[in-house]
Scaffold this active site. Structure first.
Site, PDB file in Angstrom:
ATOM      1  N   GLY A  52      -0.060  -5.763   0.297  1.00 53.89           N
ATOM      2  CA  GLY A  52      -1.156  -5.958  -0.637  1.00 53.89           C
ATOM      3  C   GLY A  52      -0.731  -6.606  -1.935  1.00 53.89           C
ATOM      4  O   GLY A  52      -1.534  -7.286  -2.587  1.00 53.89           O
ATOM      5  N   GLU A  61       3.254  -5.600   7.198  1.00 53.31           N
ATOM      6  CA  GLU A  61       2.380  -4.597   7.805  1.00 53.31           C
ATOM      7  C   GLU A  61       2.644  -4.389   9.291  1.00 53.31           C
ATOM      8  O   GLU A  61       2.495  -3.277   9.812  1.00 53.31           O
ATOM      9  CB  GLU A  61       0.903  -4.996   7.597  1.00 53.31           C
ATOM     10  CG  GLU A  61       0.396  -4.823   6.185  1.00 53.31           C
ATOM     11  CD  GLU A  61       0.644  -6.031   5.299  1.00 53.31           C
ATOM     12  OE1 GLU A  61       0.035  -6.116   4.229  1.00 53.31           O
ATOM     13  OE2 GLU A  61       1.456  -6.910   5.694  1.00 53.31           O
ATOM     14  N   ALA A  71       0.825  -1.207   0.000  1.00 52.65           N
ATOM     15  CA  ALA A  71       0.000   0.000   0.000  1.00 52.65           C
ATOM     16  C   ALA A  71       0.858   1.256   0.000  1.00 52.65           C
ATOM     17  O   ALA A  71       2.016   1.244   0.411  1.00 52.65           O
ATOM     18  CB  ALA A  71      -0.910  -0.001   1.222  1.00 52.65           C
ATOM     19  N   GLU A  99      -0.815 -10.183  -1.244  1.00 50.30           N
ATOM     20  CA  GLU A  99      -2.212 -10.582  -1.072  1.00 50.30           C
ATOM     21  C   GLU A  99      -2.906 -10.748  -2.431  1.00 50.30           C
ATOM     22  O   GLU A  99      -3.721 -11.659  -2.615  1.00 50.30           O
ATOM     23  CB  GLU A  99      -2.940  -9.563  -0.189  1.00 50.30           C
ATOM     24  CG  GLU A  99      -2.511  -9.682   1.279  1.00 50.30           C
ATOM     25  CD  GLU A  99      -3.115  -8.627   2.174  1.00 50.30           C
ATOM     26  OE1 GLU A  99      -3.711  -8.988   3.199  1.00 50.30           O
ATOM     27  OE2 GLU A  99      -2.974  -7.417   1.858  1.00 50.30           O
TER      28      GLU A  99
END
Length: 212
Positions: free
Chosen positions: A56, A79, A17, A59
């Site tokens: 992300g 994260e 992100a 992910e």
């Protein structure tokens, strides 16, 4: 279209992100929905990973049905180093691919793994011998020739099956965090999310992840 390859342009697969967006209202399309949409594809989806697939980015790759990586790629869910936890299915899909113990270690330390390590853990399916996109196309052709079809990560449960091993991994992680992460929020919430991954269908686990 018989198969789909997701690849990043430029130097890297998505590397997580933009932290400048933290604390702001999320804008559509939301990443959890993107990952779930990829996973729900009725045609096989292959993620071709190069550079640093972090947060992300990983992910998204785990939302795909198959994964191939460049030999120099690195991937992880860092994260926790920012005081948050993976929010787009990472706490639910990584244990299904790598197993509970390895997933907990990766997510509570934030440390990335190499392509070789990711292959050994089961996060990726193969390492490209040469050009990544050429390797991804060959991989897609093999999947189609063998009629393997989609393989949603959410439907994989073999690495969640050993309840004793899962309980031991959770206990060991909690004990380690009790010594090294006192006062921190995210590492303990990650453990709770992984417990949900073990005990609940992925829809419920994803809900727990978002609530945390």
């Amino acid at each position: 279209v018989r198969a789909i390859i997701i690849a990043g342009d430029g130097r890297t697969f998505p590397a997580g992100a933009d932290i400048r967006e933290f604390g702001k209202p999320p804008l559509a399309p939301h990443l959890p929905e993107i990952c779930s949409t990829i996973e729900a594809s009725e045609k096989p989806v292959i993620a071709a990973i190069h550079g640093t697939a972090l947060g992300g980015g990983l992910e998204v790759a785990m939302g795909a049905h198959y994964r191939i990586a460049d030999a120099k790629a690195r991937m992880g869910l860092p994260e926790v180093l920012l005081g948050v936890l993976p929010g787009a299915g990472g706490t639910q899909r990584l244990p299904r691919l790598a197993g509970v113990g390895h997933a907990l270690e990766m997510m509570t330390t934030g440390a990335p793994v190499t392509a070789d390590k990711a292959l050994a853990l089961g996060i990726i399916d193969r390492i490209a011998a040469g050009d990544l996109l050429s390797g991804a196309r060959e991989f897609a052709s093999e999947i189609l020739e063998q009629d393997l079809g989609p393989r949603p990560t959410s439907g994989r449960h073999d690495k969640l099956a050993d309840r004793d091993a899962n309980a031991a991994a959770i206990k060991a992680t909690q004990e380690r965090l009790g010594k090294t992460a006192r006062g921190l929020f995210a590492p303990f919430r990650i453990v709770e999310c992984v417990e949900a991954a073990i005990e609940k269908p992925i829809e419920d686990g994803l809900r727990v992840e978002r609530e945390k």
